[in-house]
Design a protein around this motif. Structure first.
Motif, PDB file in Angstrom:
ATOM      1  N   MET A 108      -5.121   9.798   0.383  1.00 23.29           N
ATOM      2  CA  MET A 108      -4.590   9.993  -0.964  1.00 23.29           C
ATOM      3  C   MET A 108      -4.433   8.644  -1.660  1.00 23.29           C
ATOM      4  O   MET A 108      -3.924   7.688  -1.069  1.00 23.29           O
ATOM      5  CB  MET A 108      -3.231  10.697  -0.896  1.00 23.29           C
ATOM      6  CG  MET A 108      -2.617  10.995  -2.255  1.00 23.29           C
ATOM      7  SD  MET A 108      -0.957  11.731  -2.113  1.00 23.29           S
ATOM      8  CE  MET A 108      -1.385  13.281  -1.309  1.00 23.29           C
ATOM      9  N   GLU A 109      -4.875   8.576  -2.901  1.00 19.49           N
ATOM     10  CA  GLU A 109      -4.752   7.325  -3.645  1.00 19.49           C
ATOM     11  C   GLU A 109      -3.299   7.086  -4.034  1.00 19.49           C
ATOM     12  O   GLU A 109      -2.627   7.969  -4.571  1.00 19.49           O
ATOM     13  CB  GLU A 109      -5.615   7.379  -4.913  1.00 19.49           C
ATOM     14  CG  GLU A 109      -5.608   6.078  -5.694  1.00 19.49           C
ATOM     15  CD  GLU A 109      -6.466   6.162  -6.939  1.00 19.49           C
ATOM     16  OE1 GLU A 109      -6.531   5.162  -7.668  1.00 19.49           O
ATOM     17  OE2 GLU A 109      -7.061   7.222  -7.180  1.00 19.49           O
ATOM     18  N   HIS A 110      -2.817   5.888  -3.769  1.00 18.95           N
ATOM     19  CA  HIS A 110      -1.446   5.546  -4.100  1.00 18.95           C
ATOM     20  C   HIS A 110      -1.341   5.237  -5.590  1.00 18.95           C
ATOM     21  O   HIS A 110      -2.035   4.363  -6.100  1.00 18.95           O
ATOM     22  CB  HIS A 110      -0.981   4.342  -3.267  1.00 18.95           C
ATOM     23  CG  HIS A 110      -0.878   4.635  -1.809  1.00 18.95           C
ATOM     24  ND1 HIS A 110      -0.707   3.646  -0.865  1.00 18.95           N
ATOM     25  CD2 HIS A 110      -0.939   5.789  -1.112  1.00 18.95           C
ATOM     26  CE1 HIS A 110      -0.655   4.181   0.341  1.00 18.95           C
ATOM     27  NE2 HIS A 110      -0.798   5.484   0.210  1.00 18.95           N
ATOM     28  N   LYS A 111      -0.445   5.936  -6.288  1.00 11.18           N
ATOM     29  CA  LYS A 111      -0.295   5.761  -7.722  1.00 11.18           C
ATOM     30  C   LYS A 111       0.864   4.854  -8.100  1.00 11.18           C
ATOM     31  O   LYS A 111       0.990   4.430  -9.238  1.00 11.18           O
ATOM     32  CB  LYS A 111      -0.112   7.125  -8.400  1.00 11.18           C
ATOM     33  CG  LYS A 111      -1.326   8.040  -8.290  1.00 11.18           C
ATOM     34  CD  LYS A 111      -1.083   9.347  -9.017  1.00 11.18           C
ATOM     35  CE  LYS A 111      -2.294  10.272  -8.905  1.00 11.18           C
ATOM     36  NZ  LYS A 111      -3.473   9.709  -9.586  1.00 11.18           N
ATOM     37  N   ILE A 112       1.742   4.549  -7.143  1.00 10.64           N
ATOM     38  CA  ILE A 112       2.928   3.753  -7.420  1.00 10.64           C
ATOM     39  C   ILE A 112       2.884   2.430  -6.660  1.00 10.64           C
ATOM     40  O   ILE A 112       2.606   2.403  -5.459  1.00 10.64           O
ATOM     41  CB  ILE A 112       4.216   4.510  -7.032  1.00 10.64           C
ATOM     42  CG1 ILE A 112       4.341   5.810  -7.822  1.00 10.64           C
ATOM     43  CG2 ILE A 112       5.450   3.638  -7.266  1.00 10.64           C
ATOM     44  CD1 ILE A 112       5.529   6.650  -7.397  1.00 10.64           C
ATOM     45  N   ALA A 113       3.172   1.350  -7.373  1.00 10.34           N
ATOM     46  CA  ALA A 113       3.367   0.047  -6.756  1.00 10.34           C
ATOM     47  C   ALA A 113       4.852  -0.277  -6.813  1.00 10.34           C
ATOM     48  O   ALA A 113       5.456  -0.252  -7.890  1.00 10.34           O
ATOM     49  CB  ALA A 113       2.576  -1.021  -7.509  1.00 10.34           C
ATOM     50  N   VAL A 114       5.448  -0.544  -5.674  1.00 11.76           N
ATOM     51  CA  VAL A 114       6.831  -1.010  -5.636  1.00 11.76           C
ATOM     52  C   VAL A 114       6.775  -2.532  -5.520  1.00 11.76           C
ATOM     53  O   VAL A 114       6.350  -3.071  -4.499  1.00 11.76           O
ATOM     54  CB  VAL A 114       7.615  -0.410  -4.457  1.00 11.76           C
ATOM     55  CG1 VAL A 114       9.058  -0.928  -4.466  1.00 11.76           C
ATOM     56  CG2 VAL A 114       7.598   1.108  -4.516  1.00 11.76           C
ATOM     57  N   VAL A 115       7.168  -3.200  -6.580  1.00 12.96           N
ATOM     58  CA  VAL A 115       7.046  -4.657  -6.658  1.00 12.96           C
ATOM     59  C   VAL A 115       8.431  -5.281  -6.505  1.00 12.96           C
ATOM     60  O   VAL A 115       9.355  -4.947  -7.253  1.00 12.96           O
ATOM     61  CB  VAL A 115       6.422  -5.089  -8.001  1.00 12.96           C
ATOM     62  CG1 VAL A 115       6.280  -6.602  -8.079  1.00 12.96           C
ATOM     63  CG2 VAL A 115       5.064  -4.405  -8.190  1.00 12.96           C
ATOM     64  N   ILE A 116       8.569  -6.167  -5.512  1.00 12.23           N
ATOM     65  CA  ILE A 116       9.866  -6.786  -5.237  1.00 12.23           C
ATOM     66  C   ILE A 116       9.755  -8.297  -5.431  1.00 12.23           C
ATOM     67  O   ILE A 116       9.123  -8.988  -4.632  1.00 12.23           O
ATOM     68  CB  ILE A 116      10.331  -6.488  -3.800  1.00 12.23           C
ATOM     69  CG1 ILE A 116      10.342  -4.976  -3.538  1.00 12.23           C
ATOM     70  CG2 ILE A 116      11.716  -7.094  -3.556  1.00 12.23           C
ATOM     71  CD1 ILE A 116      10.649  -4.609  -2.097  1.00 12.23           C
ATOM     72  N   PRO A 117      10.358  -8.829  -6.497  1.00 10.22           N
ATOM     73  CA  PRO A 117      10.430 -10.287  -6.641  1.00 10.22           C
ATOM     74  C   PRO A 117      11.519 -10.805  -5.696  1.00 10.22           C
ATOM     75  O   PRO A 117      12.712 -10.632  -5.950  1.00 10.22           O
ATOM     76  CB  PRO A 117      10.823 -10.482  -8.115  1.00 10.22           C
ATOM     77  CG  PRO A 117      10.627  -9.151  -8.765  1.00 10.22           C
ATOM     78  CD  PRO A 117      10.880  -8.144  -7.678  1.00 10.22           C
ATOM     79  N   PHE A 118      11.102 -11.425  -4.607  1.00 13.60           N
ATOM     80  CA  PHE A 118      12.056 -11.820  -3.562  1.00 13.60           C
ATOM     81  C   PHE A 118      12.602 -13.222  -3.798  1.00 13.60           C
ATOM     82  O   PHE A 118      11.856 -14.156  -4.096  1.00 13.60           O
ATOM     83  CB  PHE A 118      11.394 -11.773  -2.182  1.00 13.60           C
ATOM     84  CG  PHE A 118      12.260 -12.348  -1.095  1.00 13.60           C
ATOM     85  CD1 PHE A 118      13.252 -11.569  -0.511  1.00 13.60           C
ATOM     86  CD2 PHE A 118      12.117 -13.669  -0.699  1.00 13.60           C
ATOM     87  CE1 PHE A 118      14.085 -12.107   0.464  1.00 13.60           C
ATOM     88  CE2 PHE A 118      12.935 -14.219   0.280  1.00 13.60           C
ATOM     89  CZ  PHE A 118      13.924 -13.432   0.866  1.00 13.60           C
ATOM     90  N   TYR A 119      13.949 -13.343  -3.579  1.00  9.76           N
ATOM     91  CA  TYR A 119      14.572 -14.673  -3.546  1.00  9.76           C
ATOM     92  C   TYR A 119      15.751 -14.715  -2.573  1.00  9.76           C
ATOM     93  O   TYR A 119      15.964 -15.707  -1.908  1.00  9.76           O
ATOM     94  CB  TYR A 119      15.038 -15.098  -4.938  1.00  9.76           C
ATOM     95  CG  TYR A 119      15.452 -16.554  -4.981  1.00  9.76           C
ATOM     96  CD1 TYR A 119      14.494 -17.569  -4.901  1.00  9.76           C
ATOM     97  CD2 TYR A 119      16.802 -16.916  -5.054  1.00  9.76           C
ATOM     98  CE1 TYR A 119      14.865 -18.905  -4.910  1.00  9.76           C
ATOM     99  CE2 TYR A 119      17.175 -18.249  -5.067  1.00  9.76           C
ATOM    100  CZ  TYR A 119      16.203 -19.235  -4.995  1.00  9.76           C
ATOM    101  OH  TYR A 119      16.564 -20.568  -5.000  1.00  9.76           O
ATOM    102  N   LYS A 120      16.501 -13.614  -2.491  1.00  6.63           N
ATOM    103  CA  LYS A 120      17.702 -13.573  -1.654  1.00  6.63           C
ATOM    104  C   LYS A 120      17.485 -12.628  -0.473  1.00  6.63           C
ATOM    105  O   LYS A 120      17.006 -11.515  -0.637  1.00  6.63           O
ATOM    106  CB  LYS A 120      18.909 -13.097  -2.463  1.00  6.63           C
ATOM    107  CG  LYS A 120      19.192 -13.912  -3.713  1.00  6.63           C
ATOM    108  CD  LYS A 120      20.425 -13.411  -4.445  1.00  6.63           C
ATOM    109  CE  LYS A 120      20.322 -11.984  -4.883  1.00  6.63           C
ATOM    110  NZ  LYS A 120      19.289 -11.739  -5.894  1.00  6.63           N
ATOM    111  N   ILE A 121      17.885 -13.084   0.692  1.00  3.34           N
ATOM    112  CA  ILE A 121      17.643 -12.290   1.901  1.00  3.34           C
ATOM    113  C   ILE A 121      18.822 -11.395   2.275  1.00  3.34           C
ATOM    114  O   ILE A 121      18.675 -10.465   3.073  1.00  3.34           O
ATOM    115  CB  ILE A 121      17.301 -13.222   3.092  1.00  3.34           C
ATOM    116  CG1 ILE A 121      16.485 -12.458   4.149  1.00  3.34           C
ATOM    117  CG2 ILE A 121      18.563 -13.862   3.682  1.00  3.34           C
ATOM    118  CD1 ILE A 121      15.838 -13.347   5.183  1.00  3.34           C
ATOM    119  N   ALA A 122      19.983 -11.626   1.679  1.00  2.00           N
ATOM    120  CA  ALA A 122      21.226 -10.991   2.130  1.00  2.00           C
ATOM    121  C   ALA A 122      21.125  -9.477   2.255  1.00  2.00           C
ATOM    122  O   ALA A 122      21.624  -8.890   3.220  1.00  2.00           O
ATOM    123  CB  ALA A 122      22.369 -11.375   1.188  1.00  2.00           C
TER     124      ALA A 122
END
Length: 305
Positions: free
Chosen positions: A1-15
């Motif tokens: 199945m083609e994925h229609k959603i991108a979950v984009v996480i701008p990472f900076y904090k690991i907590a």
């Protein structure tokens, strides 16, 4: 199945990052890809990412230059550039998390979303603290809500909004981008207005975005208050200059009043401000209120120029 959603996480904090990814790994529908863009953080997320690599389709990139301190929206944009063929995206804070039916509820409504040509999908939301404890009521919205009513609820009637609770059309993002506002404050509000093209906002109330308030994030109380006030002024200035005529008369009046108050609070009252706004006051309030507005500006600012 083609994925229609991108979950984009701008990472900076690991907590709280592990909790964020854990909520994605727990999704009942995993028809999505995860893109993580590391903003040259001093904290290494690799161990946590490796923990979820079997459960999630993850693409990870570390950027060697920190952009977030100069422009948070520019960091968002280079993370969004990692997207491949997805049609929709979630820009998820690295300290926020989603209920486990979040993605499933999107696909359950996809035919309705397509039928009405919707470009912005919003979810119910709740605020949580550093311990993950809920600290606010659950904010729900009408399933179909005009941009005018959504704006009025957001700014004048005690509702809330945050970036993590939206799913946006990639096509609309490419068309409008994000406004480069300091701290990215209200950049998300301009996004849902512009991406929806001042149309209806569709809400899924049967799933929840959990937005974290902690001592580590920009949204915490009593933090950078002057910068936030200045950015809110810039936001309302954009609304007045570019989009005021899209709102109904009642909301336009509230916007003008809020912009006037922000102007006084920041000592920005001037002849230029008066000249720009007097026509709007005449249009939306009439002559009598316009005279009163002129007097207020004179007392607050023009006499000091």
């Amino acid at each position: 199945m083609e994925h229609k959603i991108a979950v984009v996480i701008p990472f900076y904090k690991i907590a709280f990052f592990e909790e964020c990814l854990s909520s994605l790994a727990s999704q009942s529908n995993k028809n999505f890809n995860v893109y993580i863009g590391n903003d040259a953080s001093n904290e290494d997320p690799n161990r946590i990412i490796e923990k979820f690599e079997r459960a999630l389709n993850i693409s990870y990139k570390r950027f060697e230059i920190n952009l977030g301190q100069k422009s948070l929206t520019k960091q968002w944009e280079r993370c969004l550039a990692l997207i491949e063929k997805e049609e929709w995206f979630i820009l998820l804070g690295d300290d926020d998390y989603l209920s486990d039916n979040y993605v499933q509820k999107f696909y359950a409504n996809i035919n309705l979303i397509k039928k009405y040509g919707l470009k912005v999908v919003r979810y119910a939301s709740q605020e949580i603290n550093e311990k993950g404890e809920v600290i606010s009521k659950r904010f729900e919205h009408p399933v179909f809500q005009t941009f005018n009513d959504a704006f009025s609820m957001r700014f004048f009637e005690g509702s809330r909004s945050s970036l993590s609770e939206y799913i946006f059309s990639v096509e609309q993002y490419k068309k409008y981008g994000f406004r480069d506002l300091p701290l990215a404050w209200h950049a998300d509000d301009l996004a849902w207005l512009e991406y929806s093209e001042f149309g209806d906002i569709f809400t899924i109330n049967k799933a929840t975005a959990f937005f974290r308030i902690s001592t580590l994030n920009i949204s915490r109380p009593n933090y950078l208050l002057e910068e936030k006030a200045n950015t809110q002024y810039c936001f309302f200035e954009i609304i007045v200059k570019e989009y005021l005529n899209k709102f109904d008369r009642n909301t336009a009046r509230k916007i003008l009043k809020r912009f006037e108050l922000l102007t006084y609070n920041l000592n920005k009252a001037s002849f230029k401000f008066w000249k720009f706004n007097i026509l709007y006051f005449l249009k939306y309030f009439g002559l009598f209120e316009s005279v009163k507005f002129s007097r207020r500006v004179f007392l607050k600012g023009i006499k000091n120029e």
